[in-house]
Design a protein around this motif. Sequence first.
Motif, short mmCIF file in Angstrom:
data_model
loop_
_atom_site.label_atom_id
_atom_site.label_comp_id
_atom_site.label_asym_id
_atom_site.label_seq_id
_atom_site.Cartn_x
_atom_site.Cartn_y
_atom_site.Cartn_z
N ILE A 139 1.57 21.51 -5.47
CA ILE A 139 0.43 21.29 -6.37
C ILE A 139 0.78 20.26 -7.45
CG2 ILE A 139 -1.48 22.40 -7.56
CD1 ILE A 139 -0.92 23.56 -4.78
N MET A 140 1.28 19.11 -7.01
CA MET A 140 1.55 18.02 -7.95
C MET A 140 0.99 16.69 -7.46
SD MET A 140 3.92 15.89 -6.39
CE MET A 140 4.65 15.02 -7.76
N TRP A 141 0.57 16.65 -6.18
CA TRP A 141 0.10 15.39 -5.59
C TRP A 141 -1.08 14.82 -6.38
CZ3 TRP A 141 3.18 12.89 -2.59
CH2 TRP A 141 2.72 11.91 -1.71
N GLN A 142 -1.92 15.71 -6.95
CA GLN A 142 -3.11 15.28 -7.67
C GLN A 142 -2.77 14.52 -8.94
OE1 GLN A 142 -3.96 19.46 -7.99
NE2 GLN A 142 -4.31 19.30 -10.19
N TYR A 143 -1.56 14.70 -9.46
CA TYR A 143 -1.18 14.04 -10.70
C TYR A 143 -0.64 12.62 -10.47
CZ TYR A 143 -1.45 18.81 -12.49
OH TYR A 143 -1.89 20.06 -12.84
N LEU A 144 -0.48 12.22 -9.22
CA LEU A 144 0.06 10.91 -8.90
C LEU A 144 -1.04 9.88 -8.71
CD1 LEU A 144 2.72 11.95 -6.23
CD2 LEU A 144 3.18 11.29 -8.59
N ARG A 145 -0.75 8.64 -9.08
CA ARG A 145 -1.66 7.54 -8.78
C ARG A 145 -1.64 7.26 -7.28
NH1 ARG A 145 0.43 2.57 -11.88
NH2 ARG A 145 2.32 3.30 -10.83
N ARG A 146 -2.73 6.74 -6.78
CA ARG A 146 -2.82 6.47 -5.34
C ARG A 146 -1.70 5.54 -4.88
NH1 ARG A 146 -8.66 5.04 -3.16
NH2 ARG A 146 -8.90 7.11 -4.06
N VAL A 147 -1.37 4.54 -5.69
CA VAL A 147 -0.32 3.59 -5.31
C VAL A 147 1.03 4.30 -5.22
CG1 VAL A 147 0.12 2.88 -7.71
CG2 VAL A 147 0.67 1.32 -5.82
N ASP A 148 1.25 5.29 -6.06
CA ASP A 148 2.52 6.02 -6.02
C ASP A 148 2.58 6.95 -4.80
OD1 ASP A 148 3.45 4.83 -8.34
OD2 ASP A 148 2.56 6.34 -9.63
#
Length: 350
Positions: free
Chosen positions: A268-277
């Motif tokens: 539950i951390m993927w949502q905090y990343l920018r798409r490019v990251d």
Amino acid sequence: MDVVEALQRQATACEDLGSPMYAELLRLLVDDYEVGGASAELLSEYEGRSFGDAIGLRLLAAVHGLVLSGAAPELAAFYPSVGGTWDPVLGWEAFEQVLRSRLGEVRSLLTQPPQTNEVGRSAALYGGLLQLVAAVPLPVRVYEIGASGGLNLRADRYRYVADGRSYGLADSPVVFDPAWSGQVPSVDLRIAERVGCDIAPVDPLTPDGALTLTSYVWPDMPDRLARLRGALEVARQVPADVRREDAVSFLRGLELSPGHVTVVWHSIMWQYLRRVDRSAIEARLTELGAQATESSPLAHLSLEPHRVLTHEHGSDGYVYRVDLQVWPGGTRRVLGAAAPHGQDLQWHVN
């Protein structure tokens, strides 16, 4: 997304996940925000941010931290985490007063990244690890992105009870009972390395770090609070290396190791990343996967939400899947699904 929508969505999530106190408090915040109350002065600058910024959770955690530290005694009487009882009328009056009297302090706390180091997600990660090691019987190197305080890096030091069997550490202060439904193998699991990264890591061994992690647990959920306190005890006994580094840089520095299975995991951390990251992380995992051999394999294990169409209502919903990809070969499997805090974990039959 506007602030009102973010607060309303978070209220629904809290209600669904078992925190009627926070669901009610968030809806009172919506009312206050719409009439230009104290919350508007705090949150108006967050208009247009993504739901992943978790502004509602940040605000609630900021105030909960004041309660836990003893800095808001007028509010403590309404917080179950310190022995109080929630009251929607008197509790809201005390909450609003804290916002007004400690405006600058709360505003400063809102700038900190969310630190929801939910110990309940360890069940999904640990159970997935057992299934991996059953197929790849090697010592494990665990590398976690978005590790926060690194509590899930100690997943093997917790106890899991399911279907009359016990897994993990028998005398652990952290107990999941029942941990899951469905079968997982009982294997000899040895973790050789525990390393994580976070853009703002929390040290669970310090009083401030423990306070921060506890502040993000919802006050009317005693089981979650008990697990966290047990995990803080385990952290004092089991070292883990959590580095102040972004996920992309962290993985670019990762290399495989002969005689070990290297596991990159997150929950539950993927949502905090920018798409490019996200794209850069996936590219790096593919690159490492191309280097993997039978004696130095790579695995990617995650518990993350995936959007699905709910046919009953004709609208989008989410399923929180436990996914595993293993190299060489890059084979992907959906191992199971759970609720966001790791509860109601169901392993699929393979």
